[in-house]
Design an enzyme around this catalytic site. Structure first.
Site, PDB file in Angstrom:
ATOM      1  N   HIS A   8       0.846  -1.342   0.010  1.00 22.37           N
ATOM      2  CA  HIS A   8       0.085   0.071   0.055  1.00 22.37           C
ATOM      3  C   HIS A   8       0.856   1.158   0.065  1.00 22.37           C
ATOM      4  CE1 HIS A   8      -3.153   2.650   2.115  1.00 22.37           C
ATOM      5  NE2 HIS A   8      -3.581   2.343   0.835  1.00 22.37           N
ATOM      6  N   GLU A  35       0.822  -0.425  -4.891  1.00 27.26           N
ATOM      7  CA  GLU A  35      -0.244   0.652  -5.104  1.00 27.26           C
ATOM      8  C   GLU A  35       0.445   1.864  -5.026  1.00 27.26           C
ATOM      9  OE1 GLU A  35      -3.577   3.086  -3.515  1.00 27.26           O
ATOM     10  OE2 GLU A  35      -1.954   2.486  -2.667  1.00 27.26           O
ATOM     11  N   ASP A  37      -0.984   6.390  -5.341  1.00 23.44           N
ATOM     12  CA  ASP A  37      -1.960   7.510  -5.680  1.00 23.44           C
ATOM     13  C   ASP A  37      -1.695   8.307  -6.698  1.00 23.44           C
ATOM     14  OD1 ASP A  37      -3.816   6.655  -3.260  1.00 23.44           O
ATOM     15  OD2 ASP A  37      -2.244   6.749  -2.416  1.00 23.44           O
ATOM     16  N   HIS A  50      -1.130  10.997  -2.006  1.00 22.39           N
ATOM     17  CA  HIS A  50      -2.444  10.544  -1.505  1.00 22.39           C
ATOM     18  C   HIS A  50      -3.361  11.698  -0.988  1.00 22.39           C
ATOM     19  CE1 HIS A  50      -5.638   9.255   1.425  1.00 22.39           C
ATOM     20  NE2 HIS A  50      -5.728   8.252   0.562  1.00 22.39           N
ATOM     21  N   GLU A 110      -4.077   4.112  -8.211  1.00 24.16           N
ATOM     22  CA  GLU A 110      -5.198   4.672  -7.682  1.00 24.16           C
ATOM     23  C   GLU A 110      -5.359   6.122  -8.419  1.00 24.16           C
ATOM     24  OE1 GLU A 110      -8.012   5.931  -4.034  1.00 24.16           O
ATOM     25  OE2 GLU A 110      -6.441   4.576  -3.583  1.00 24.16           O
TER      26      GLU A 110
END
Length: 191
Positions: A8, A35, A37, A50, A110
């Site tokens: 993450h 992952e 952002d 993020h 994301e």
């Protein structure tokens, strides 16, 4: 195939999130996918961050969407996590993907649109993947809470795998996934 465990924001429990050092740490821990952002700066640069503000994870202040990339690239994104990370920078999405590719990692991008930038952010992600050829060479999954962003991704490149993120349960989740041509559903663990 997409593994059950994905790092993450890199390995955000071990290094400052959404940084290249966090990505390398995830790889060293044996993670096969990470992952991150993707958000747009004031001048349209896609960066790995993020929050909509710079305050929590950098020594900067204010909104990402109101700050030019030239200013963001000078910020320290590591000091808050620990002394050994002082000087770590916010990478561009291109830098993050290039390093993940070098390490042989799959990537869950994301899409994190700031207010009103759902279409623009999705467009920038697909354009980046196509311009650099990441979409041809890498294992990728594009996820978002924004259904509008996911619809744009599918319209621009139907070969890209997409996944819907939800913080609240939606009874018609299956119909929505079909409409958006998503391959996965990602729920808040509290649901």
């Amino acid at each position: 195939s997409i593994p059950k465990i994905i790092g993450h924001r890199g390995a955000s429990g071990y290094a400052p999130e959404n940084t290249l050092i966090s990505l390398r740490k995830a790889h060293s821990l044996g993670v096969s996918w990470v992952e991150f952002d993707a958000m747009l700066t004031l001048d349209g640069m896609l960066i790995a961050i993020h929050d909509e503000t710079l305050d929590r994870t950098t020594n900067g202040h204010g909104l990402v969407a109101e700050t030019p990339y030239k200013q963001i690239m000078q910020l320290d994104a590591g000091f808050w996590f620990g002394e050994e990370f002082v000087g770590e920078k916010i990478p561009t999405a291109a830098e993050f993907l290039a390093e993940a590719e070098r390490l042989g990692l799959g990537v869950n991008i994301e899409i994190k649109p700031t207010y009103g930038k759902d279409i623009e952010t999705a467009f920038a992600v697909v354009q980046l993947l196509q311009n650099y050829g990441f979409n041809k060479r890498m294992n990728l999954l594009i996820t978002s809470f924004s259904m509008e962003s996911l619809a744009i991704v599918h319209a621009l490149d139907s070969q890209l795998h997409t996944g819907l993120l939800l913080n609240q349960w939606i009874i018609a989740w299956h119909d929505i996934l079909e409409q958006l041509s998503c391959v996965s559903l990602h729920l808040n663990h509290k649901i």
